[in-house]
Design a protein around this motif. Structure first.
Motif, PDB file in Angstrom:
ATOM      1  N   GLU A  81       0.826  -1.205   0.000  1.00  0.00           N
ATOM      2  CA  GLU A  81       0.000   0.000   0.000  1.00  0.00           C
ATOM      3  C   GLU A  81       0.863   1.259   0.000  1.00  0.00           C
ATOM      4  N   CYS A  82       1.924   1.232   0.830  1.00  0.00           N
ATOM      5  CA  CYS A  82       2.831   2.388   0.888  1.00  0.00           C
ATOM      6  C   CYS A  82       3.586   2.557  -0.428  1.00  0.00           C
ATOM      7  N   ASN A  83       3.981   1.429  -1.039  1.00  0.00           N
ATOM      8  CA  ASN A  83       4.690   1.489  -2.310  1.00  0.00           C
ATOM      9  C   ASN A  83       3.804   2.066  -3.416  1.00  0.00           C
ATOM     10  N   SER A  84       2.535   1.675  -3.423  1.00  0.00           N
ATOM     11  CA  SER A  84       1.602   2.218  -4.413  1.00  0.00           C
ATOM     12  C   SER A  84       1.429   3.719  -4.234  1.00  0.00           C
ATOM     13  N   HIS A  85       1.444   4.143  -2.956  1.00  0.00           N
ATOM     14  CA  HIS A  85       1.307   5.577  -2.677  1.00  0.00           C
ATOM     15  C   HIS A  85       2.536   6.348  -3.166  1.00  0.00           C
ATOM     16  N   LEU A  86       3.731   5.754  -3.001  1.00  0.00           N
ATOM     17  CA  LEU A  86       4.966   6.416  -3.438  1.00  0.00           C
ATOM     18  C   LEU A  86       5.062   6.499  -4.954  1.00  0.00           C
ATOM     19  N   LEU A  87       4.525   5.501  -5.641  1.00  0.00           N
ATOM     20  CA  LEU A  87       4.599   5.462  -7.095  1.00  0.00           C
ATOM     21  C   LEU A  87       3.467   6.218  -7.776  1.00  0.00           C
ATOM     22  N   ALA A  88       2.509   6.678  -7.009  1.00  0.00           N
ATOM     23  CA  ALA A  88       1.365   7.393  -7.587  1.00  0.00           C
ATOM     24  C   ALA A  88       1.812   8.733  -8.157  1.00  0.00           C
ATOM     25  N   PRO A  89       1.150   9.246  -9.205  1.00  0.00           N
ATOM     26  CA  PRO A  89       1.492  10.568  -9.759  1.00  0.00           C
ATOM     27  C   PRO A  89       1.363  11.662  -8.705  1.00  0.00           C
ATOM     28  N   VAL A  90       2.210  12.624  -8.803  1.00  0.00           N
ATOM     29  CA  VAL A  90       2.195  13.738  -7.856  1.00  0.00           C
ATOM     30  C   VAL A  90       0.965  14.598  -8.105  1.00  0.00           C
ATOM     31  N   SER A  91       0.227  14.900  -7.051  1.00  0.00           N
ATOM     32  CA  SER A  91      -0.979  15.708  -7.198  1.00  0.00           C
ATOM     33  C   SER A  91      -0.652  17.194  -7.069  1.00  0.00           C
ATOM     34  N   CYS A  98       2.877  23.413 -11.476  1.00  0.00           N
ATOM     35  CA  CYS A  98       2.544  21.983 -11.395  1.00  0.00           C
ATOM     36  C   CYS A  98       2.882  21.271 -12.700  1.00  0.00           C
ATOM     37  N   ASN A  99       2.581  21.932 -13.816  1.00  0.00           N
ATOM     38  CA  ASN A  99       2.893  21.345 -15.112  1.00  0.00           C
ATOM     39  C   ASN A  99       4.394  21.164 -15.279  1.00  0.00           C
ATOM     40  N   ALA A 100       5.181  22.136 -14.789  1.00  0.00           N
ATOM     41  CA  ALA A 100       6.638  22.051 -14.904  1.00  0.00           C
ATOM     42  C   ALA A 100       7.180  20.884 -14.088  1.00  0.00           C
ATOM     43  N   VAL A 101       6.617  20.652 -12.902  1.00  0.00           N
ATOM     44  CA  VAL A 101       7.063  19.538 -12.061  1.00  0.00           C
ATOM     45  C   VAL A 101       6.813  18.208 -12.763  1.00  0.00           C
ATOM     46  N   ARG A 102       5.664  18.066 -13.379  1.00  0.00           N
ATOM     47  CA  ARG A 102       5.355  16.810 -14.082  1.00  0.00           C
ATOM     48  C   ARG A 102       6.270  16.613 -15.289  1.00  0.00           C
ATOM     49  N   MET A 103       6.598  17.707 -15.962  1.00  0.00           N
ATOM     50  CA  MET A 103       7.488  17.594 -17.117  1.00  0.00           C
ATOM     51  C   MET A 103       8.890  17.194 -16.697  1.00  0.00           C
ATOM     52  N   ASN A 143      -2.071  19.296  -5.081  1.00  0.00           N
ATOM     53  CA  ASN A 143      -2.036  19.663  -3.660  1.00  0.00           C
ATOM     54  C   ASN A 143      -0.681  19.355  -3.039  1.00  0.00           C
ATOM     55  N   GLU A 144      -0.067  18.242  -3.438  1.00  0.00           N
ATOM     56  CA  GLU A 144       1.252  17.909  -2.914  1.00  0.00           C
ATOM     57  C   GLU A 144       2.300  18.909  -3.379  1.00  0.00           C
ATOM     58  N   ILE A 145       2.218  19.303  -4.638  1.00  0.00           N
ATOM     59  CA  ILE A 145       3.159  20.297  -5.159  1.00  0.00           C
ATOM     60  C   ILE A 145       2.968  21.633  -4.454  1.00  0.00           C
ATOM     61  N   LYS A 146       1.716  22.034  -4.268  1.00  0.00           N
ATOM     62  CA  LYS A 146       1.437  23.297  -3.580  1.00  0.00           C
ATOM     63  C   LYS A 146       1.944  23.256  -2.149  1.00  0.00           C
ATOM     64  N   SER A 147       1.730  22.134  -1.466  1.00  0.00           N
ATOM     65  CA  SER A 147       2.206  22.013  -0.084  1.00  0.00           C
ATOM     66  C   SER A 147       3.715  22.151   0.001  1.00  0.00           C
ATOM     67  N   SER A 148       4.435  21.540  -0.944  1.00  0.00           N
ATOM     68  CA  SER A 148       5.897  21.633  -0.954  1.00  0.00           C
ATOM     69  C   SER A 148       6.360  23.063  -1.228  1.00  0.00           C
ATOM     70  N   VAL A 149       5.658  23.732  -2.146  1.00  0.00           N
ATOM     71  CA  VAL A 149       6.040  25.114  -2.483  1.00  0.00           C
ATOM     72  C   VAL A 149       5.850  26.032  -1.281  1.00  0.00           C
ATOM     73  N   PHE A 150       4.747  25.847  -0.552  1.00  0.00           N
ATOM     74  CA  PHE A 150       4.476  26.720   0.584  1.00  0.00           C
ATOM     75  C   PHE A 150       5.328  26.373   1.798  1.00  0.00           C
ATOM     76  N   ASP A 151       6.036  25.259   1.761  1.00  0.00           N
ATOM     77  CA  ASP A 151       7.001  24.922   2.814  1.00  0.00           C
ATOM     78  C   ASP A 151       8.366  25.554   2.566  1.00  0.00           C
ATOM     79  N   LEU A 152       8.566  26.138   1.349  1.00  0.00           N
ATOM     80  CA  LEU A 152       9.834  26.788   1.040  1.00  0.00           C
ATOM     81  C   LEU A 152      10.005  28.048   1.865  1.00  0.00           C
ATOM     82  N   GLY A 153      11.247  28.367   2.198  1.00  0.00           N
ATOM     83  CA  GLY A 153      11.525  29.636   2.854  1.00  0.00           C
ATOM     84  C   GLY A 153      11.278  30.773   1.888  1.00  0.00           C
TER      85      GLY A 153
END
Length: 345
Positions: free
Chosen positions: A14-24, A63-68, A26-36
């Motif tokens: 289950e954890c492996n499937s979660h790690l291999l899933a496409p990045v959403s 988000c499009n750039a991250v996927r590319m 919301n995940e990209i936005k969360s990472s961006v807002f964690d930046l200094g």
């Protein structure tokens, strides 16, 4: 395989499937807002606070750039190289536009179409294919390639002539609107003199309120009107000089940002073994490259070496003396040949 079979499974299915899933998104936005916010900028030169405050505008593009980039890491989208020394280009982001570059292969074409399809489905937006105010293709005639600029200026002036405008209003429109139309193209392309003269003619006719196919006296020449007001002119710009200054500014950016993507591409393509000052125009050089070289001499007139250890400065040839008019030492008529090798330390 036998050794791997003896190791315990730390990561569940289950954890492996979660790690291999496409990045959403919301995940990209969360990472961006964690930046200094004011920490070191990301590779595109913008700090985290830029994306955090303008996420509503640039979020989809980010988000499009991250996927590319993820697709590039998988090796299915290698991008395009103009020559062996140049870096590969697969995408360029400009405001809310994304330009994709790839090799002319079926694999990369299908990959690009798949990226566009997924992006459109994820953002509920249809992709628009357009260019950034410049023609995507042009032939041998530079004047024809720039005809769209003359047409836009003519269209503006014709619509304004239907209104009752004071000369103060005409002056404002010329300086704030008409000069802005060719400014983008002028930063990278050297306009033929005929095109510059035609643009000046359109502005002059609008200033003197001359309608199409109408002849009317110009009380002063446009060259005189293009002088500063302190010298008796009207403060309009000389189109040809404005073009040269815009190109000289790009040359200055090229010298001061050698690690930027466009600077690395130009260096790898046109002067991989020299510096920008030593580069020369080539028959196969692009219109953009040869345009930059035409304004390089403008920088030479006001540029000098800032001496550090002096190991690369020739005292008789290079501009390095700040108190002299052209920054060069006045060379004597007769000097020993070995003086050419003397360097400033």
């Amino acid at each position: 395989m036998e050794v791997a079979a003896l190791l315990p499974n730390i990561v569940s299915d289950e954890c492996n499937s979660h790690l291999l899933a496409p990045v959403s998104n919301n995940e990209i936005k969360s990472s961006v807002f964690d930046l200094g916010g004011m920490k070191a900028p990301v590779p595109d030169g913008f700090p985290g606070i830029f994306y955090q405050q303008h996420w509503a505008i640039v979020g989809d593009v980010a988000c499009n750039a991250v996927r590319m980039l993820k697709t590039k890491e998988n090796g299915s989208f290698k991008g395009l190289k103009l020559s062996r020394p140049t870096p590969a280009i697969n995408n360029v982001l400009f405001v809310d536009d994304t330009l994709l570059f790839g090799r002319a292969t079926m694999k990369e074409a299908l990959t690009i179409m798949e990226i566009i399809k997924k992006y459109s489905a994820a953002t509920d937006k249809r992709s628009k294919y357009k260019y950034l105010g410049l023609p995507s293709f042009w032939g041998r005639s530079k004047s024809k390639a720039l005809q769209f600029i003359q047409d836009r200026i003519a269209s503006k002036t014709q619509s304004w002539k239907q209104k009752l405008l004071s000369q103060a209003g005409q002056e404002t429109l010329i300086k704030s609107v008409l000069y802005a139309i060719p400014s983008c193209a002028m930063t990278i392309l050297k306009f033929p003199k005929g095109v510059c003269n035609q643009i000046s003619s359109l502005m002059s006719n609008f200033w003197w309120d001359i309608k199409e196919k109408e002849k009317k006296l110009h009380w002063i020449s446009w060259r005189k009107a293009s002088q500063p007001k302190t010298k008796g002119g009207l403060g309009f710009r000389d189109i040809n000089l404005f073009n040269e200054v815009c190109l000289a500014k790009q040359c200055w950016l090229l010298l001061n940002s050698p690690n930027s993507l466009w600077a690395r591409i130009l260096k790898g393509r046109y002067f991989p073994h020299f510096n920008f000052w030593e580069a020369s125009p080539t028959r196969k050089g692009s219109w953009i490259w040869n345009s930059l070289l035409t304004s390089r001499d403008i920088l030479k007139e006001g540029t000098r070496f800032n001496i550090s250890d002096g190991t690369k400065t020739l005292i008789w040839f290079d501009p390095w003396v700040p108190t002299l008019q052209d920054f060069r030492v006045v060379r004597p008529n007769h000097r020993p040949s070995h003086i050419n090798l003397v360097l400033i330390s």
